[in-house]
Design a protein around this motif. Structure first.
Motif, PDB file in Angstrom:
ATOM      1  N   PHE A   1     -12.776  30.549  14.743  1.00  0.00           N
ATOM      2  CA  PHE A   1     -13.426  30.255  15.768  1.00  0.00           C
ATOM      3  C   PHE A   1     -13.173  31.386  17.013  1.00  0.00           C
ATOM      4  CE2 PHE A   1     -13.098  28.098  20.044  1.00  0.00           C
ATOM      5  CZ  PHE A   1     -14.528  28.048  20.318  1.00  0.00           C
ATOM      6  N   VAL A   2     -14.074  32.277  17.469  1.00  0.00           N
ATOM      7  CA  VAL A   2     -13.974  33.118  18.524  1.00  0.00           C
ATOM      8  C   VAL A   2     -14.506  32.859  19.763  1.00  0.00           C
ATOM      9  CG1 VAL A   2     -14.128  35.564  19.218  1.00  0.00           C
ATOM     10  CG2 VAL A   2     -13.571  34.921  16.697  1.00  0.00           C
ATOM     11  N   PRO A   3     -13.808  32.390  20.799  1.00  0.00           N
ATOM     12  CA  PRO A   3     -14.556  31.912  22.072  1.00  0.00           C
ATOM     13  C   PRO A   3     -15.518  32.701  22.601  1.00  0.00           C
ATOM     14  CG  PRO A   3     -12.175  31.341  22.046  1.00  0.00           C
ATOM     15  CD  PRO A   3     -12.331  32.102  20.877  1.00  0.00           C
ATOM     16  N   GLY A   4     -15.132  34.080  22.345  1.00  0.00           N
ATOM     17  CA  GLY A   4     -15.947  35.051  23.218  1.00  0.00           C
ATOM     18  C   GLY A   4     -17.345  35.187  22.547  1.00  0.00           C
ATOM     19  N   GLU A   5     -17.225  35.037  21.084  1.00  0.00           N
ATOM     20  CA  GLU A   5     -18.407  35.304  20.394  1.00  0.00           C
ATOM     21  C   GLU A   5     -19.503  33.873  20.601  1.00  0.00           C
ATOM     22  OE1 GLU A   5     -17.340  37.577  16.253  1.00  0.00           O
ATOM     23  OE2 GLU A   5     -17.370  35.490  16.399  1.00  0.00           O
TER      24      GLU A   5
ATOM     25  N   ALA B   1      -9.263  45.473  11.883  1.00  0.00           N
ATOM     26  CA  ALA B   1      -9.523  44.965  13.069  1.00  0.00           C
ATOM     27  C   ALA B   1     -10.704  44.171  12.638  1.00  0.00           C
ATOM     28  CB  ALA B   1     -10.057  46.227  13.981  1.00  0.00           C
ATOM     29  N   CYS B   2     -10.777  42.954  13.578  1.00  0.00           N
ATOM     30  CA  CYS B   2     -11.977  41.913  13.657  1.00  0.00           C
ATOM     31  C   CYS B   2     -12.752  42.232  14.794  1.00  0.00           C
ATOM     32  CB  CYS B   2     -11.565  40.600  13.760  1.00  0.00           C
ATOM     33  SG  CYS B   2     -12.364  39.218  13.440  1.00  0.00           S
ATOM     34  N   VAL B   3     -14.122  42.541  14.233  1.00  0.00           N
ATOM     35  CA  VAL B   3     -15.148  43.121  15.409  1.00  0.00           C
ATOM     36  C   VAL B   3     -15.992  42.071  15.824  1.00  0.00           C
ATOM     37  CG1 VAL B   3     -17.045  44.763  15.791  1.00  0.00           C
ATOM     38  CG2 VAL B   3     -15.153  45.549  14.279  1.00  0.00           C
ATOM     39  N   VAL B   4     -16.059  41.620  17.206  1.00  0.00           N
ATOM     40  CA  VAL B   4     -17.173  40.906  17.706  1.00  0.00           C
ATOM     41  C   VAL B   4     -18.365  41.084  17.345  1.00  0.00           C
ATOM     42  CG1 VAL B   4     -17.740  39.780  20.081  1.00  0.00           C
ATOM     43  CG2 VAL B   4     -15.336  40.427  19.652  1.00  0.00           C
ATOM     44  N   ASP B   5     -19.200  39.857  16.861  1.00  0.00           N
ATOM     45  CA  ASP B   5     -20.260  40.034  16.313  1.00  0.00           C
ATOM     46  C   ASP B   5     -21.227  38.907  16.914  1.00  0.00           C
ATOM     47  OD1 ASP B   5     -20.242  37.750  14.703  1.00  0.00           O
ATOM     48  OD2 ASP B   5     -19.073  38.973  13.440  1.00  0.00           O
TER      49      ASP B   5
ATOM     50  N   ASP C   1     -10.595  29.767  27.943  1.00  0.00           N
ATOM     51  CA  ASP C   1     -10.556  31.159  27.870  1.00  0.00           C
ATOM     52  C   ASP C   1     -11.696  31.709  26.999  1.00  0.00           C
ATOM     53  OD1 ASP C   1      -9.753  34.023  27.652  1.00  0.00           O
ATOM     54  OD2 ASP C   1      -8.189  33.967  26.280  1.00  0.00           O
ATOM     55  N   PRO C   2     -12.869  31.490  27.722  1.00  0.00           N
ATOM     56  CA  PRO C   2     -14.153  31.730  27.104  1.00  0.00           C
ATOM     57  C   PRO C   2     -14.490  33.131  26.604  1.00  0.00           C
ATOM     58  CG  PRO C   2     -14.279  31.468  29.573  1.00  0.00           C
ATOM     59  CD  PRO C   2     -12.935  31.054  29.454  1.00  0.00           C
ATOM     60  N   GLY C   3     -13.727  34.111  27.269  1.00  0.00           N
ATOM     61  CA  GLY C   3     -14.100  35.437  26.911  1.00  0.00           C
ATOM     62  C   GLY C   3     -13.228  35.986  25.680  1.00  0.00           C
ATOM     63  N   SER C   4     -12.241  35.264  25.237  1.00  0.00           N
ATOM     64  CA  SER C   4     -11.352  35.558  24.185  1.00  0.00           C
ATOM     65  C   SER C   4     -12.027  36.275  22.842  1.00  0.00           C
ATOM     66  CB  SER C   4     -10.337  34.662  23.860  1.00  0.00           C
ATOM     67  OG  SER C   4      -9.680  34.792  22.862  1.00  0.00           O
ATOM     68  N   PRO C   5     -11.700  37.479  22.565  1.00  0.00           N
ATOM     69  CA  PRO C   5     -12.343  38.005  21.403  1.00  0.00           C
ATOM     70  C   PRO C   5     -11.247  37.817  20.100  1.00  0.00           C
ATOM     71  CG  PRO C   5     -10.931  39.762  22.471  1.00  0.00           C
ATOM     72  CD  PRO C   5     -10.826  38.344  23.126  1.00  0.00           C
TER      73      PRO C   5
END
Length: 256
Positions: free
Chosen positions: A49-53, A75-79, A143-147
């Protein structure tokens, strides 16, 4: 302080608690490779779970380091994949290490079987998933923008612990206090101390400097799950099962 058992026998086999544990361990071995670095990293990145996604506040393409495997940095990339919307549930069955899954399994077994015994199997599963989602939403709110991807059943298990506090506050819980002590405490004391430690640990995350001082654990997910569990416990309990437990308990008191 680690709970290891309680004086609270169940009337029925905790089938769904066992099913959740089996499913969690199956995912650990078959999807995450039993902690093997590459499958572990891929599962955490793709299904965590990525909050920023979910919020859309993390920049697409932003990479989060996941360590080095075979000499190659990962690295884990935001998508913006559709599966991101399912990660609040999928991530509940993933873990980051052996210690993580063993600790969560212990807490789930100690507290989950009795909560299931008062809710029934279907209600218990619904409760488990709902409090897990509530935990993810609490983390998202803080932390809604966390990647950074988060995984683990801790949020849902926190919900189970919140329900246990409401349903069985006076039950004696055996705890291990490192390095050598095994003591019994009432459940309300064990759970309130645990909850308080989570709140205290999470206070730095409310600071503008949280990225620099955070300990890396989504403790507000624990807090959110616990509060949700305490609030929803009475709504999900099955009155008939509670009545049966009370009858059996009263009978034991008479015969003792």
């Amino acid at each position: 302080m680690f709970p290891i058992s309680d004086d609270n026998p169940t009337l029925r086999t905790p089938v769904m608690t066992i099913v959740v544990l089996v499913a969690t361990w199956a995912v650990w071995f078959w999807v995450q490779g039993g902690g093997t670095p590459l499958p572990l990293a891929i599962s955490v990145c793709d299904l965590g779970f990525v909050p920023g996604e979910v919020s859309g506040r993390a920049p697409l393409g932003l990479g989060v380091p996941l360590g080095v495997v075979d000499g190659q940095p990962l690295a884990c990339v935001v998508d913006d994949h559709r599966i991101n919307w399912l990660t609040p549930i999928l991530s509940m069955f993933l873990h980051g290490s052996w210690g993580h899954i063993i600790g969560n399994s212990l807490y789930l077994w100690v507290f989950g079987n009795n909560v299931e015994d008062s809710m029934g199997r279907v209600r218990f599963v619904a409760f488990y998933l709902l409090t897990g989602v509530a935990a993810a939403l609490a983390h998202l709110a803080v932390d809604p923008g966390s990647p950074v991807p988060t995984v683990g059943a801790s949020g849902a298990i926190s919900g189970i612990m919140g329900a246990y506090l409401v349903l069985y506050p006076k039950v004696r819980v055996r705890t291990f206090i490192p390095p050598f002590f095994f003591l019994q405490f009432p459940a309300w004391l064990v759970l309130i101390l645990w909850f308080g430690s989570q709140v205290v640990s999470g206070l730095p995350d409310l600071s503008p400097l949280r990225r620099e001082i955070s300990g890396g654990v989504a403790v507000w997910a624990h807090v959110g799950g616990f509060v949700a569990g305490a609030l929803l416990a009475r709504l999900f309990e099955n009155p008939e099962l509670v009545r049966r437990r009370r009858v059996v308990s009263d009978a034991k008191v008479v015969w003792s």
